[in-house]
Design a protein around this motif. Structure first.
Motif, PDB file in Angstrom:
ATOM      1  N   LEU A  49      -2.789   3.452   3.708  1.00  8.43           N
ATOM      2  CA  LEU A  49      -3.460   4.287   2.713  1.00  8.43           C
ATOM      3  C   LEU A  49      -4.611   5.064   3.346  1.00  8.43           C
ATOM      4  CD1 LEU A  49      -3.446   1.804  -0.298  1.00  8.43           C
ATOM      5  CD2 LEU A  49      -1.962   3.807   0.041  1.00  8.43           C
ATOM      6  N   ARG A  50      -5.394   4.426   4.200  1.00 11.81           N
ATOM      7  CA  ARG A  50      -6.486   5.120   4.912  1.00 11.81           C
ATOM      8  C   ARG A  50      -5.952   6.218   5.816  1.00 11.81           C
ATOM      9  NH1 ARG A  50      -8.222  -0.154   5.638  1.00 11.81           N
ATOM     10  NH2 ARG A  50      -7.598  -0.109   7.818  1.00 11.81           N
ATOM     11  N   MET A  51      -4.732   6.037   6.326  1.00 11.82           N
ATOM     12  CA  MET A  51      -4.135   7.016   7.227  1.00 11.82           C
ATOM     13  C   MET A  51      -3.452   8.155   6.462  1.00 11.82           C
ATOM     14  SD  MET A  51      -2.696   4.597  10.307  1.00 11.82           S
ATOM     15  CE  MET A  51      -2.531   5.915  11.523  1.00 11.82           C
ATOM     16  N   GLY A  52      -3.513   8.115   5.139  1.00  8.89           N
ATOM     17  CA  GLY A  52      -3.009   9.235   4.358  1.00  8.89           C
ATOM     18  C   GLY A  52      -1.654   9.056   3.710  1.00  8.89           C
ATOM     19  N   PHE A  53      -1.076   7.876   3.790  1.00 11.87           N
ATOM     20  CA  PHE A  53       0.191   7.631   3.106  1.00 11.87           C
ATOM     21  C   PHE A  53      -0.074   7.454   1.619  1.00 11.87           C
ATOM     22  CE2 PHE A  53       1.325   6.596   7.411  1.00 11.87           C
ATOM     23  CZ  PHE A  53       2.666   6.928   7.511  1.00 11.87           C
ATOM     24  N   SER A  54       0.862   7.897   0.791  1.00 14.86           N
ATOM     25  CA  SER A  54       0.763   7.765  -0.659  1.00 14.86           C
ATOM     26  C   SER A  54       2.035   7.127  -1.201  1.00 14.86           C
ATOM     27  CB  SER A  54       0.605   9.137  -1.314  1.00 14.86           C
ATOM     28  OG  SER A  54      -0.570   9.762  -0.875  1.00 14.86           O
ATOM     29  N   LYS A  55       1.853   6.280  -2.200  1.00 13.18           N
ATOM     30  CA  LYS A  55       3.010   5.614  -2.814  1.00 13.18           C
ATOM     31  C   LYS A  55       3.846   6.638  -3.569  1.00 13.18           C
ATOM     32  CE  LYS A  55       4.263   1.853  -5.910  1.00 13.18           C
ATOM     33  NZ  LYS A  55       3.737   0.767  -6.759  1.00 13.18           N
ATOM     34  N   VAL A  56       5.162   6.596  -3.321  1.00 19.02           N
ATOM     35  CA  VAL A  56       6.108   7.496  -3.986  1.00 19.02           C
ATOM     36  C   VAL A  56       6.823   6.768  -5.121  1.00 19.02           C
ATOM     37  CG1 VAL A  56       8.153   8.929  -3.672  1.00 19.02           C
ATOM     38  CG2 VAL A  56       6.428   8.825  -1.877  1.00 19.02           C
ATOM     39  N   HIS A  57       7.348   5.580  -4.819  1.00 17.22           N
ATOM     40  CA  HIS A  57       8.033   4.802  -5.848  1.00 17.22           C
ATOM     41  C   HIS A  57       8.242   3.378  -5.384  1.00 17.22           C
ATOM     42  CE1 HIS A  57      11.890   4.896  -3.670  1.00 17.22           C
ATOM     43  NE2 HIS A  57      11.638   6.170  -3.437  1.00 17.22           N
ATOM     44  N   ASP A  58       8.498   2.510  -6.342  1.00 17.46           N
ATOM     45  CA  ASP A  58       8.826   1.128  -6.022  1.00 17.46           C
ATOM     46  C   ASP A  58      10.225   1.067  -5.425  1.00 17.46           C
ATOM     47  OD1 ASP A  58       6.423  -0.075  -6.919  1.00 17.46           O
ATOM     48  OD2 ASP A  58       7.120   0.081  -8.992  1.00 17.46           O
ATOM     49  N   ALA A  59      10.432   0.092  -4.575  1.00 22.77           N
ATOM     50  CA  ALA A  59      11.743  -0.160  -3.976  1.00 22.77           C
ATOM     51  C   ALA A  59      12.221  -1.527  -4.470  1.00 22.77           C
ATOM     52  CB  ALA A  59      11.623  -0.141  -2.447  1.00 22.77           C
ATOM     53  N   PRO A  60      13.498  -1.803  -4.339  1.00 22.31           N
ATOM     54  CA  PRO A  60      13.990  -3.116  -4.774  1.00 22.31           C
ATOM     55  C   PRO A  60      13.295  -4.242  -4.002  1.00 22.31           C
ATOM     56  CG  PRO A  60      15.817  -1.627  -4.340  1.00 22.31           C
ATOM     57  CD  PRO A  60      14.574  -0.951  -3.847  1.00 22.31           C
ATOM     58  N   PRO A  61      12.997  -5.326  -4.679  1.00 16.19           N
ATOM     59  CA  PRO A  61      12.396  -6.472  -3.995  1.00 16.19           C
ATOM     60  C   PRO A  61      13.328  -7.006  -2.904  1.00 16.19           C
ATOM     61  CG  PRO A  61      12.329  -6.759  -6.376  1.00 16.19           C
ATOM     62  CD  PRO A  61      13.194  -5.569  -6.099  1.00 16.19           C
ATOM     63  N   ILE A  62      12.726  -7.568  -1.879  1.00 16.26           N
ATOM     64  CA  ILE A  62      13.487  -8.219  -0.807  1.00 16.26           C
ATOM     65  C   ILE A  62      13.121  -9.698  -0.849  1.00 16.26           C
ATOM     66  CG2 ILE A  62      13.901  -8.354   1.679  1.00 16.26           C
ATOM     67  CD1 ILE A  62      13.094  -5.368   1.823  1.00 16.26           C
ATOM     68  N   HIS A  63      14.093 -10.530  -1.129  1.00 12.28           N
ATOM     69  CA  HIS A  63      13.863 -11.973  -1.282  1.00 12.28           C
ATOM     70  C   HIS A  63      12.721 -12.245  -2.255  1.00 12.28           C
ATOM     71  CE1 HIS A  63      16.744 -12.710   1.882  1.00 12.28           C
ATOM     72  NE2 HIS A  63      16.087 -11.898   2.672  1.00 12.28           N
ATOM     73  N   GLY A  64      12.670 -11.471  -3.334  1.00  9.94           N
ATOM     74  CA  GLY A  64      11.665 -11.664  -4.358  1.00  9.94           C
ATOM     75  C   GLY A  64      10.316 -11.022  -4.071  1.00  9.94           C
ATOM     76  N   VAL A  65      10.168 -10.387  -2.920  1.00  5.61           N
ATOM     77  CA  VAL A  65       8.905  -9.745  -2.552  1.00  5.61           C
ATOM     78  C   VAL A  65       8.963  -8.274  -2.950  1.00  5.61           C
ATOM     79  CG1 VAL A  65       7.362  -9.145  -0.641  1.00  5.61           C
ATOM     80  CG2 VAL A  65       8.569 -11.338  -0.628  1.00  5.61           C
ATOM     81  N   PRO A  66       7.972  -7.794  -3.714  1.00  6.41           N
ATOM     82  CA  PRO A  66       7.980  -6.384  -4.119  1.00  6.41           C
ATOM     83  C   PRO A  66       7.694  -5.460  -2.940  1.00  6.41           C
ATOM     84  CG  PRO A  66       5.925  -7.398  -4.790  1.00  6.41           C
ATOM     85  CD  PRO A  66       6.790  -8.492  -4.220  1.00  6.41           C
ATOM     86  N   TYR A  67       8.360  -4.331  -2.931  1.00  8.00           N
ATOM     87  CA  TYR A  67       8.150  -3.312  -1.907  1.00  8.00           C
ATOM     88  C   TYR A  67       8.034  -1.952  -2.576  1.00  8.00           C
ATOM     89  CZ  TYR A  67       8.882  -6.242   2.155  1.00  8.00           C
ATOM     90  OH  TYR A  67       8.731  -7.193   3.116  1.00  8.00           O
ATOM     91  N   ALA A  68       7.455  -0.998  -1.868  1.00  2.23           N
ATOM     92  CA  ALA A  68       7.368   0.372  -2.349  1.00  2.23           C
ATOM     93  C   ALA A  68       7.518   1.316  -1.166  1.00  2.23           C
ATOM     94  CB  ALA A  68       6.043   0.622  -3.060  1.00  2.23           C
ATOM     95  N   VAL A  69       7.908   2.546  -1.467  1.00  8.43           N
ATOM     96  CA  VAL A  69       8.048   3.593  -0.452  1.00  8.43           C
ATOM     97  C   VAL A  69       6.794   4.445  -0.476  1.00  8.43           C
ATOM     98  CG1 VAL A  69       9.378   5.630   0.232  1.00  8.43           C
ATOM     99  CG2 VAL A  69      10.551   3.605  -0.689  1.00  8.43           C
TER     100      VAL A  69
END
Length: 74
Positions: A49-69
């Protein structure tokens, strides 16, 4: 996948590796770079986030862990 051994964390290696990925993408004339990460990545996610990335959307969880793009315009 970008990973820093826990023994070597806190030395700026993750930032350096990410910066190199950005530099190579710019060199290759990419207009956008993307990654996926999770809130459990308590050091990496704030760094991205400090480097300028911004969340676009959630991704499917992997082994129950939430992820986002996340993306960054170059």
């Amino acid at each position: 996948m970008l990973v820093v051994d826990p023994v070597d964390r806190g030395k700026g290696l993750g930032h350096a590796l990410t910066s190199e990925c950005l530099a190579r993408a710019r060199r290759d004339r990419c207009r956008t770079i993307a990654l996926h990460t999770s809130p459990i990545m308590t050091v990496a996610l704030p760094m991205y986030l400090r480097m300028g990335f911004s969340k676009v959307h959630d991704a499917p969880p992997i082994h129950g862990v939430p992820y986002a793009v996340y993306t960054k315009a170059l």
